[in-house]
Write a protein that holds these residues in place. Structure first.
Motif: not given
Length: 374
Positions: A270-277
């Motif tokens: 699935l598309p995964v939106n990385l918001r913070a790491l």
């Protein structure tokens, strides 16, 4: 002057409740100082922890109008023979001093500056030894009559119990962490064995099969058999690689949690939106727990939630690492005995963290908070 017996029992009950609720020690010491002031009917009390011979630190304090002169974490020297704090540590019994007029040193000077002449100290005994003392001070003996130091004995016993309980909880938490670390080390060792052993043998076999294919008639039956064997070998290599990655991804050890989360997001169907790491490294057991949580949540979104998109947020917030995965699926996720999410919840609890699953039609949120201090 102090409280009646009924009120004294009320004070002890409130403090016993704090012990039963496993109140954090810093808050517990503050609350106990307030209760000691109520019990004695004075406006200056505190809990002291002995550091070494003739020195103590304030761990809890109450003073009407504010903790002037001796706030929490203030250290001071005391005379073992001429101060209530010192006598209590030596005799392991309640003590009092009625005047500091002729005494020298740091503690008498502080007492005089506060306008206090009388002090009492009841030792807090842990395993039979003085851990510290609960103290009270007053301008004169009319405010703090002889015998009041004995009224603190039961309170001191409750404080000792809270200290022992806290130490046992810390030992239990350390034991749980060691178990997690041992399990994680086993996972890392198995990953290395698969990657450096079995998988390498399969890769070598695939190379030999390619050589064999090149030496046979492309249209012959032998070449067809070798091509089938090569396809099987390549599939086995991929499966071994996936198993090794699920056991413990090498990128997690080599480059840290941020890189590992980027990798698991990139591999997701699935598309995964990385918001913070996270911007810094943490201990191996913390990073492994956070990674496993994210991997499990993303896998559930693919396999069960019928989601179209996911969002991954991992951030350092002071002394806690927060990781959250959300999807837009049909919901239905829950902690089930033996399930992957339950395993993550157990790991979070072992590390003193929290784990939360919120799932309903329209999406699921899985969130973990892991303390990183200490």
């Amino acid at each position: 002057m102090g409280l009646d017996v009924v009120d004294e029992q009320s004070v002890l009950l409130r403090v016993a409740t704090l012990v039963a609720q496993e109140t954090r020690l810093d808050r517990f010491f503050e609350e106990t100082s307030v209760e000691a002031a109520r019990l004695l009917g004075i406006d200056a009390t505190g809990v002291m922890h002995y550091l070494d011979e003739g020195r103590a630190v304030v761990v809890g304090v109450f003073r009407e109008g504010g903790a002037r002169m001796l706030p929490v974490n203030a250290e001071l020297d005391f005379d073992r023979a001429e101060s209530a704090l010192g006598v209590a540590s030596t005799t392991k019994a309640p003590a009092r001093v009625s005047s500091y007029d002729r005494s020298r040193g740091e503690l008498p000077a502080v007492m005089r500056s506060m306008g206090m002449n009388v002090s009492i100290a009841t030792p807090i005994l842990v395993d039979g030894e003085p851990w510290g003392a609960i103290v009270g001070t007053a301008p004169d003996e009319e405010s703090l009559p002889p015998g009041h130091e004995l009224r603190l004995v039961a309170l001191a016993e409750l404080i000792a119990q809270a200290i022992v309980n806290d130490a046992r909880r810390a030992e239990l938490a350390a034991s749980r962490t060691r178990l997690l670390e041992a399990g994680d080390e086993t996972r890392r060792r198995l990953e290395r064995l698969l990657h450096e052993g079995a998988q390498q043998h399969v890769v070598a076999l695939a190379l030999k099969l390619r050589v064999g294919i090149g030496r046979t008639d492309p249209a012959g039956a032998e070449a067809e058999v070798l091509r089938d064997a090569l396809a099987d070998a390549m599939e086995a290599s991929g499966e071994l690689s996936e198993i090794a990655r699920q056991l413990h991804p090498a990128v997690l050890s080599e480059r840290g949690l941020a890189a590992a989360l980027q990798a698991v997001a990139a591999r997701s169907e699935l598309p995964v939106n990385l918001r913070a790491l996270p911007g810094k490294r943490h201990s191996a057991v913390i990073e492994t727990t956070a990674y496993l949580m994210a991997a499990e949540a993303l896998a559930n979104a693919v396999q069960h939630a019928h989601a179209h998109e996911c969002w991954l947020h991992a951030d350092d917030r002071g002394e806690v690492l927060v990781v959250e995965v959300r999807d837009d699926g049909i919901g239905g996720a829950a902690l089930r005995p033996g399930g992957g999410l339950e395993g993550i919840a157990d790991r979070a609890a072992a590390l003193g963290g929290t784990f939360l699953v919120e799932s309903r039609a329209g999406g699921t949120a899985v969130r973990i908070e892991i303390p990183t201090a200490g």
